[in-house]
Design an enzyme around this catalytic site. Sequence first.
Site, PDB file in Angstrom:
ATOM      1  N   ASP A 235      10.203 -15.287  -9.951  1.00  0.00           N
ATOM      2  CA  ASP A 235      10.488 -14.117 -10.959  1.00  0.00           C
ATOM      3  C   ASP A 235      10.519 -12.988 -10.148  1.00  0.00           C
ATOM      4  O   ASP A 235      10.039 -12.872  -9.162  1.00  0.00           O
ATOM      5  CB  ASP A 235       9.666 -14.279 -12.310  1.00  0.00           C
ATOM      6  CG  ASP A 235      10.189 -13.438 -13.349  1.00  0.00           C
ATOM      7  OD1 ASP A 235      11.229 -13.042 -13.037  1.00  0.00           O
ATOM      8  OD2 ASP A 235       9.576 -13.600 -14.461  1.00  0.00           O
TER       9      ASP A 235
HETATM   10  C1  BGC Z   1      11.944 -11.797 -16.170  1.00  0.00           C
HETATM   11  C2  BGC Z   1      13.029 -12.783 -16.042  1.00  0.00           C
HETATM   12  C3  BGC Z   1      14.409 -12.563 -15.547  1.00  0.00           C
HETATM   13  C4  BGC Z   1      14.329 -11.499 -14.322  1.00  0.00           C
HETATM   14  C5  BGC Z   1      15.515 -10.803 -13.855  1.00  0.00           C
HETATM   15  C6  BGC Z   1      12.022 -10.887 -14.997  1.00  0.00           C
HETATM   16  O1  BGC Z   1      11.149  -9.716 -15.349  1.00  0.00           O
HETATM   17  O2  BGC Z   1      10.741 -12.300 -16.268  1.00  0.00           O
HETATM   18  O3  BGC Z   1      13.115 -13.751 -16.863  1.00  0.00           O
HETATM   19  O4  BGC Z   1      15.123 -13.304 -15.150  1.00  0.00           O
HETATM   20  O5  BGC Z   1      13.343 -10.265 -14.741  1.00  0.00           O
HETATM   21  O6  BGC Z   1      16.009 -10.108 -14.772  1.00  0.00           O
END
Ligand code: BGC
Length: 826
Positions: A235
């Site tokens: 993530d």
């Molecule tokens: C989120 C993810 C997301 C990523 C990119 C993170 O803060 O938890 O679900 O895909 O950001 O935007």
Amino acid sequence: MAGTRTPADEAREAVVEAALGKLDLDAKTRLLAGQDMWSLPALPEIGLKSLVMSDGPIGVRGVHWTADDPSIALPSPTALAATWDPALARRAGTLLAQEARRKQVHVLLAPTVNLHRSPLGGRHFEAYSEDPYLTGEIGSGYVQGVQSGGVGTTVKHFVANDAETDRFTVNNLLSERALRELYLAPFEAIVANAHPWGIMTAYNSVNGTTMTEHHHLVNEILRGEWGFDGVNVSDWTAARATVGAVEGGLDVAMPGPRTVYGEALATAVRAGEVEEAKVDEAVRNVLRLAARVGILEGAEPVVTEPPATVDGEALAREIARRSFVLVRNQGALPLGEGRGEGGHKVALIGAAARDARVLGGGSATVFPSRVVPPLDGLTAALPEGSLTYAVGADPNEELAVADRGFTLRAVCRDRAGTVIGTGSAPNGQIQWMGDDLPEGVTHATLHSVELTGTFTPRESGTHTLGIKGLGAFTLTVDGTVHFDDIQRGTKDDPFEAFFGAPVERAQVDLVAGETYEVALRHVIVVPEGAPLKMIGFALAHQDPRRDPDELIAEAVEAARAADTAVVVVATTDRVESEGFDRKDLRLPGRQDELVHAVAAANPNTVVVVNAGSPVELPWREEVAAVLLSWFPGQEGGAALADVLTGAHEPGGRLPTTWGSHAAAPVTQVVPADGELPYTEGVFIGYRAWEKEGRTPSYAFGHGLGYTDWTYESIELGGGDAGAGAGSGTTVTVRVRNSGARAGREVVQVYLAPVEADAERPARWLAAFAGVEAGPGESVDVVLALPRRAFEVWDESTGAWVFVKGSYEVAAGRSIVDRRVAATINV
Ligand code: BGC
């Protein structure tokens, strides 16, 4: 294992090995680190193009966080699950692959298959269900659909990312049994059924180890036991330690350019801290993904012919009406037949009926090119003159991003004040991440950004303007400076500028229809050591605050003059979003009061609940109908008109129990000393409501259509449940459409041990299927009981155990409305 290799897989594998053999250590480690916010570097020496990823899950935002790059916005993931239709989820996926290809995106950062552990979870709207089986089935359909279009997925967030409070650091403490039976189960099902090309590891820790370094869950279970052969991407900013991450099976650290991989990883290998073979393993996974999506020279992509083009707007509308859950109907819907000129009169009430809330906040945000609010949808569908509108109550207690009536652009200047570039700011906000800056602008030269343009209000009175973001700002309206100071944060969250609340900074008297100059100047300071460069701020605005009593009185008048009152109540983006959890389940503002008052004035009151996750409905017994419309996506208002007028029936069934905060069994989402124990074990959702003997407002699986269904019989057949899905026990349920119009029923099969066992839930969903029938028609639905439905995870042996005994197999319309049952001995 997740499928066996085909000759095409073998051929791709050979290309991957050959490419890997040509890379030196520096190139390999560079490939494992984001080069920017959304992509990996190209390696021309092996014919590898840059791999591009994008959120997800209801559309494809692309590499720009702006409305300049619009995407179809489908209904929220919970809505998709409410269709109980994996085939529809698959079609959604096919459309998203089409959107991804249009935007040169190779991997969609979706689906989110964490569970609805607690209704307070801020990203509840973004997950499918409280039930792992339903989640796994919908998620499988979605992944199959996206990948059938040649685009990869990252099933997320592996694992136990079920709330937002302290999400970067929280240590979730779960039993191995809860992990296996609940939280891992959807991932396991999707790996088995849909063979995803990627997975995203979560921010949080599980039992003491952060998920980007979790050798046991990633290497041993996901890859070892389940045979996952895709890429494990962190993530965003979740990877923290070079050696820990590579040992824990993390392939790609996102975003870049500053990550724990790249140079740091090469150094660790040279220092003997990491074996190069581990790096090779990760590179192999990335190259395999690149080969699958067709960006590695010499490898044939999995999909060579993209599927037939899908009409995105039509599909968004179809999914929306199929997802709406009619939880109560005392004959008010569909709207009366006499809808001709001077016929049935409808009073539409609610701020969200005019300014619809179609999606949840955070990284799930996409920017559709159009939004159909309920007011527009109903205006188009009803005869002229039959619809009136009143605001009734405005749930936006806070300012919202300055969108309607504003025309703004961004002017970028260097330290000397010279304009170095301009960008668009179509909805009043700047969200520039990494090096995604307007043409000609770099972080080195950029000193200030000014959001500047005009505002033409739609109402006269005292307007409030404000600022969302952190740092130095100057706010000017019509030449007068209203704020020139530093705006400071309240918590230590790197995303606060994005997810934080706007602050009121000016009150100005404006006249409807006049045009005013507005400007918000921000001096940029990107903190040294920030994991990624983000420039995020917004001009915020609120229309003149009307006397709330007056607004309610107006709505009551409108309701009294109409045959039917349709009240749209909603949450706001300050209530449901990524980045924080909910504190309660109340509708914001005075909306409950509004519904009580309207219901008292008109017995034909229909309430449409525009919320992504459960809210309390204290007036539900006072109104004639309650329709849950979730976050319905860009075509929500058109779909609402389809359903209210009866052109289509609402097709949804609850994928999650709805009840009050006080009665909800699991409400602990705030860690203590960094730890959040899942003390409820395997008892979440209906499993917990049943255990506690509590009655929710609306049970799991519940939902009405416009016809009636009679369950005529249930028969068990075919072999031994132990043999597994398909070849195992089948359940044949005969249902008859006993109403007056064609319809669709979701036949749900629940399994219950006859001898109650306190360690196990009273019953659980074991199978389901959708069926369509015309009036008077009977249909036999055949469902297979999967072996897993009879198994529990035995912690002492670390294995699944098939629990022999007698079970009641019941089929029905919800977990409490079971119509026919039989007993099976296994
Ligand atoms: C989120 C993810 C997301 C990523 C990119 C993170 O803060 O938890 O679900 O895909 O950001 O935007």
